[in-house]
Design a protein around this motif. Structure first.
Motif, PDB file in Angstrom:
ATOM      1  N   HIS A   6     -25.000  90.004  14.142  1.00 32.32           N
ATOM      2  CA  HIS A   6     -25.357  90.487  15.472  1.00 32.32           C
ATOM      3  C   HIS A   6     -24.511  91.718  15.766  1.00 32.32           C
ATOM      4  O   HIS A   6     -23.288  91.627  15.853  1.00 32.32           O
ATOM      5  CB  HIS A   6     -25.121  89.401  16.521  1.00 32.32           C
ATOM      6  CG  HIS A   6     -25.975  88.200  16.308  1.00 32.32           C
ATOM      7  ND1 HIS A   6     -27.341  88.208  16.491  1.00 32.32           N
ATOM      8  CD2 HIS A   6     -25.661  86.955  15.901  1.00 32.32           C
ATOM      9  CE1 HIS A   6     -27.831  87.013  16.220  1.00 32.32           C
ATOM     10  NE2 HIS A   6     -26.830  86.229  15.850  1.00 32.32           N
ATOM     11  N   ASP A   9     -26.621  96.768  19.179  1.00 30.72           N
ATOM     12  CA  ASP A   9     -27.992  97.046  19.603  1.00 30.72           C
ATOM     13  C   ASP A   9     -29.066  96.374  18.763  1.00 30.72           C
ATOM     14  O   ASP A   9     -30.256  96.602  18.975  1.00 30.72           O
ATOM     15  CB  ASP A   9     -28.241  98.556  19.627  1.00 30.72           C
ATOM     16  CG  ASP A   9     -28.097  99.193  18.255  1.00 30.72           C
ATOM     17  OD1 ASP A   9     -27.515  98.549  17.353  1.00 30.72           O
ATOM     18  OD2 ASP A   9     -28.554 100.331  18.081  1.00 30.72           O
ATOM     19  N   ALA A  10     -28.677  95.548  17.804  1.00 27.80           N
ATOM     20  CA  ALA A  10     -29.677  94.928  16.923  1.00 27.80           C
ATOM     21  C   ALA A  10     -29.123  93.682  16.266  1.00 27.80           C
ATOM     22  O   ALA A  10     -27.916  93.511  16.136  1.00 27.80           O
ATOM     23  CB  ALA A  10     -30.117  95.909  15.845  1.00 27.80           C
ATOM     24  N   PHE A  32     -34.529  95.236  16.917  1.00 26.98           N
ATOM     25  CA  PHE A  32     -34.133  95.913  18.148  1.00 26.98           C
ATOM     26  C   PHE A  32     -35.005  95.374  19.278  1.00 26.98           C
ATOM     27  O   PHE A  32     -35.985  94.677  19.044  1.00 26.98           O
ATOM     28  CB  PHE A  32     -34.343  97.429  18.024  1.00 26.98           C
ATOM     29  CG  PHE A  32     -33.558  98.062  16.916  1.00 26.98           C
ATOM     30  CD1 PHE A  32     -32.243  98.453  17.101  1.00 26.98           C
ATOM     31  CD2 PHE A  32     -34.154  98.280  15.675  1.00 26.98           C
ATOM     32  CE1 PHE A  32     -31.526  99.049  16.071  1.00 26.98           C
ATOM     33  CE2 PHE A  32     -33.439  98.876  14.645  1.00 26.98           C
ATOM     34  CZ  PHE A  32     -32.123  99.255  14.838  1.00 26.98           C
ATOM     35  N   ALA A  33     -34.699  95.743  20.513  1.00 25.19           N
ATOM     36  CA  ALA A  33     -35.511  95.303  21.657  1.00 25.19           C
ATOM     37  C   ALA A  33     -36.918  95.889  21.593  1.00 25.19           C
ATOM     38  O   ALA A  33     -37.889  95.213  21.923  1.00 25.19           O
ATOM     39  CB  ALA A  33     -34.836  95.698  22.964  1.00 25.19           C
ATOM     40  N   GLU A  34     -37.055  97.134  21.120  1.00 22.65           N
ATOM     41  CA  GLU A  34     -38.344  97.815  21.152  1.00 22.65           C
ATOM     42  C   GLU A  34     -39.119  97.788  19.838  1.00 22.65           C
ATOM     43  O   GLU A  34     -40.298  98.125  19.805  1.00 22.65           O
ATOM     44  CB  GLU A  34     -38.161  99.274  21.601  1.00 22.65           C
ATOM     45  CG  GLU A  34     -37.394 100.152  20.621  1.00 22.65           C
ATOM     46  CD  GLU A  34     -35.872 100.011  20.679  1.00 22.65           C
ATOM     47  OE1 GLU A  34     -35.206 100.617  19.827  1.00 22.65           O
ATOM     48  OE2 GLU A  34     -35.349  99.292  21.540  1.00 22.65           O
ATOM     49  N   PRO A  55     -43.162  94.839  18.658  1.00 20.20           N
ATOM     50  CA  PRO A  55     -43.028  93.398  18.931  1.00 20.20           C
ATOM     51  C   PRO A  55     -44.368  92.663  18.807  1.00 20.20           C
ATOM     52  O   PRO A  55     -44.422  91.532  18.327  1.00 20.20           O
ATOM     53  CB  PRO A  55     -42.498  93.345  20.366  1.00 20.20           C
ATOM     54  CG  PRO A  55     -41.768  94.640  20.539  1.00 20.20           C
ATOM     55  CD  PRO A  55     -42.562  95.646  19.742  1.00 20.20           C
TER      56      PRO A  55
END
Length: 86
Positions: A6, A9-10, A32-34, A55
Motif C-alpha cells: 500500500h 496513491d495506489a 489507483f482511484a481513477e 474502474p
C-alpha cells in the motif's frame, strides 16, 4: 505467489509466476482511484508493456471470469427493485 504493498496513491500487487516452465515475467498491478494499470516486461523487446483499465472495465473483467461464453452488459439494479420478496 503475489505481494501487496500500500503506497500513498495506489495499491501495488505483483504476481509472480511459479507454474511450470516456461515461466512468464512478473505482472505488476497498480490500483489507483481513477484507474488500474497492468505492467509486464516483454523479454523480446526489453520494454514494459502497460494496459490501463477504467474502474468499470475492471468490474466487467471480474464478472467475466465467472460467466460462460456470450455477450453481456452489467447494469446496476436500483435499491428499491433489488429484493422483491413478499
Amino acid at each position: 505467489m503475489f505481494t501487496i504493498e500500500h503506497e500513498f496513491d495506489a495499491t501495488v500487487i505483483t504476481l509472480v509466476d511459479e507454474g511450470e516452465r516456461p515461466l512468464q515475467e512478473d505482472v505488476t498491478i497498480n490500483a489507483f482511484a481513477e484507474c488500474v494499470t497492468l505492467e509486464q516486461l516483454d523479454p523480446r523487446t526489453d520494454q514494459v508493456q502497460k494496459i490501463t483499465l477504467s474502474p468499470e472495465q475492471l468490474h466487467d473483467l471480474a464478472a467475466a471470469l465467472d460467466l460462460p461464453e456470450g455477450v453481456y452488459q452489467l447494469r446496476q439494479v436500483p435499491a428499491d427493485q433489488g429484493d422483491q420478496s413478499s
